[in-house]
Motif scaffolding. Structure first.
Motif, mmCIF file in Angstrom:
data_model
loop_
_atom_site.group_PDB
_atom_site.id
_atom_site.type_symbol
_atom_site.label_atom_id
_atom_site.label_comp_id
_atom_site.label_asym_id
_atom_site.label_seq_id
_atom_site.Cartn_x
_atom_site.Cartn_y
_atom_site.Cartn_z
ATOM 1 N N VAL A 40 30.135 9.219 22.280
ATOM 2 C CA VAL A 40 29.478 8.399 23.282
ATOM 3 C C VAL A 40 29.643 9.075 24.633
ATOM 4 O O VAL A 40 30.757 9.420 25.031
ATOM 5 N N VAL A 41 28.536 9.274 25.316
ATOM 6 C CA VAL A 41 28.561 9.812 26.680
ATOM 7 C C VAL A 41 28.344 8.640 27.624
ATOM 8 O O VAL A 41 27.319 7.970 27.572
ATOM 9 N N ALA A 42 29.344 8.389 28.466
ATOM 10 C CA ALA A 42 29.269 7.310 29.457
ATOM 11 C C ALA A 42 28.747 7.910 30.750
ATOM 12 O O ALA A 42 29.477 8.556 31.489
ATOM 13 N N ASP A 43 27.463 7.734 30.991
ATOM 14 C CA ASP A 43 26.819 8.346 32.140
ATOM 15 C C ASP A 43 26.914 7.434 33.360
ATOM 16 O O ASP A 43 26.683 6.247 33.274
ATOM 17 N N ASN A 44 27.244 8.042 34.477
ATOM 18 C CA ASN A 44 27.428 7.277 35.708
ATOM 19 C C ASN A 44 26.391 7.657 36.759
ATOM 20 O O ASN A 44 26.719 7.928 37.901
ATOM 21 N N GLY A 45 25.125 7.718 36.315
ATOM 22 C CA GLY A 45 24.044 7.963 37.258
ATOM 23 C C GLY A 45 23.659 9.416 37.432
ATOM 24 O O GLY A 45 23.212 9.814 38.507
ATOM 25 N N SER A 46 23.787 10.208 36.400
ATOM 26 C CA SER A 46 23.412 11.621 36.497
ATOM 27 C C SER A 46 21.952 11.784 36.875
ATOM 28 O O SER A 46 21.095 10.998 36.461
ATOM 29 N N SER A 60 25.485 9.138 21.484
ATOM 30 C CA SER A 60 24.974 7.889 22.022
ATOM 31 C C SER A 60 25.225 7.943 23.518
ATOM 32 O O SER A 60 26.182 8.552 23.977
ATOM 33 N N ARG A 61 24.371 7.295 24.273
ATOM 34 C CA ARG A 61 24.550 7.312 25.726
ATOM 35 C C ARG A 61 24.664 5.893 26.233
ATOM 36 O O ARG A 61 23.903 5.025 25.849
ATOM 37 N N ARG A 62 25.639 5.665 27.083
ATOM 38 C CA ARG A 62 25.804 4.367 27.715
ATOM 39 C C ARG A 62 25.717 4.572 29.220
ATOM 40 O O ARG A 62 26.381 5.450 29.772
ATOM 41 N N GLN A 63 24.911 3.773 29.863
ATOM 42 C CA GLN A 63 24.787 3.836 31.325
ATOM 43 C C GLN A 63 25.885 2.974 31.928
ATOM 44 O O GLN A 63 26.030 1.815 31.577
ATOM 45 N N CYS A 64 26.666 3.548 32.814
ATOM 46 C CA CYS A 64 27.700 2.791 33.513
ATOM 47 C C CYS A 64 27.086 2.127 34.731
ATOM 48 O O CYS A 64 26.119 2.622 35.291
ATOM 49 N N ALA A 65 27.678 1.039 35.150
ATOM 50 C CA ALA A 65 27.218 0.370 36.362
ATOM 51 C C ALA A 65 27.414 1.306 37.548
ATOM 52 O O ALA A 65 28.437 1.969 37.666
ATOM 53 N N HIS A 66 26.416 1.378 38.394
ATOM 54 C CA HIS A 66 26.527 2.230 39.573
ATOM 55 C C HIS A 66 27.479 1.595 40.569
ATOM 56 O O HIS A 66 27.509 0.393 40.755
ATOM 57 N N SER A 67 28.252 2.427 41.189
ATOM 58 C CA SER A 67 29.144 1.973 42.246
ATOM 59 C C SER A 67 29.273 3.093 43.253
ATOM 60 O O SER A 67 28.827 4.207 43.037
ATOM 61 N N ARG A 68 29.910 2.804 44.355
ATOM 62 C CA ARG A 68 30.109 3.857 45.341
ATOM 63 C C ARG A 68 31.133 4.874 44.861
ATOM 64 O O ARG A 68 31.188 5.983 45.335
ATOM 65 N N LEU A 69 31.971 4.507 43.894
ATOM 66 C CA LEU A 69 32.941 5.423 43.311
ATOM 67 C C LEU A 69 32.346 5.952 42.021
ATOM 68 O O LEU A 69 32.217 5.227 41.050
ATOM 69 N N ARG A 70 31.982 7.219 41.998
ATOM 70 C CA ARG A 70 31.289 7.771 40.846
ATOM 71 C C ARG A 70 32.073 8.933 40.267
ATOM 72 O O ARG A 70 32.803 9.621 40.955
ATOM 73 N N GLY A 71 31.895 9.152 38.999
ATOM 74 C CA GLY A 71 32.526 10.279 38.334
ATOM 75 C C GLY A 71 33.686 9.844 37.450
ATOM 76 O O GLY A 71 34.137 8.713 37.484
#
Length: 77
Positions: A40-46, A60-71
């Motif tokens: 599973v790749v947890a993507d944080n807004g790539s 599988s890809r899961r989109q993480c919630a966007h936040s000001r703290l990324r990565g």
């Protein structure tokens, strides 16, 4: 096949240069060791195509919630 099921979780933020290699290695490790599981790749807004690379390589890809703290360093809380 073992009774063990494993999820390999990879945090991701613009990792297009290395992601395909990492996903292939993880998929191969599961296969070569006869372990049932998923990658599973947890993507944080790539914004560099990492999402497509992940799915093209079998993760599988899961989109993480966007936040000001990324990565990945900020997902270890």
């Amino acid at each position: 096949m073992s009774d063990l099921t494993v999820t390999i979780l990879m945090p991701c933020l613009n990792e297009a240069e290395t992601l395909a290699f990492c996903v292939r290695q993880a998929v191969a490790a599961l296969r070569d060791n006869n372990v049932a599981g998923e990658v599973v790749v947890a993507d944080n807004g790539s914004t560099d195509g990492s999402q497509k690379i992940a799915t093209d390589e079998g993760a599988s890809r899961r989109q993480c919630a966007h936040s000001r703290l990324r990565g990945s360093t900020h997902r270890r809380d």
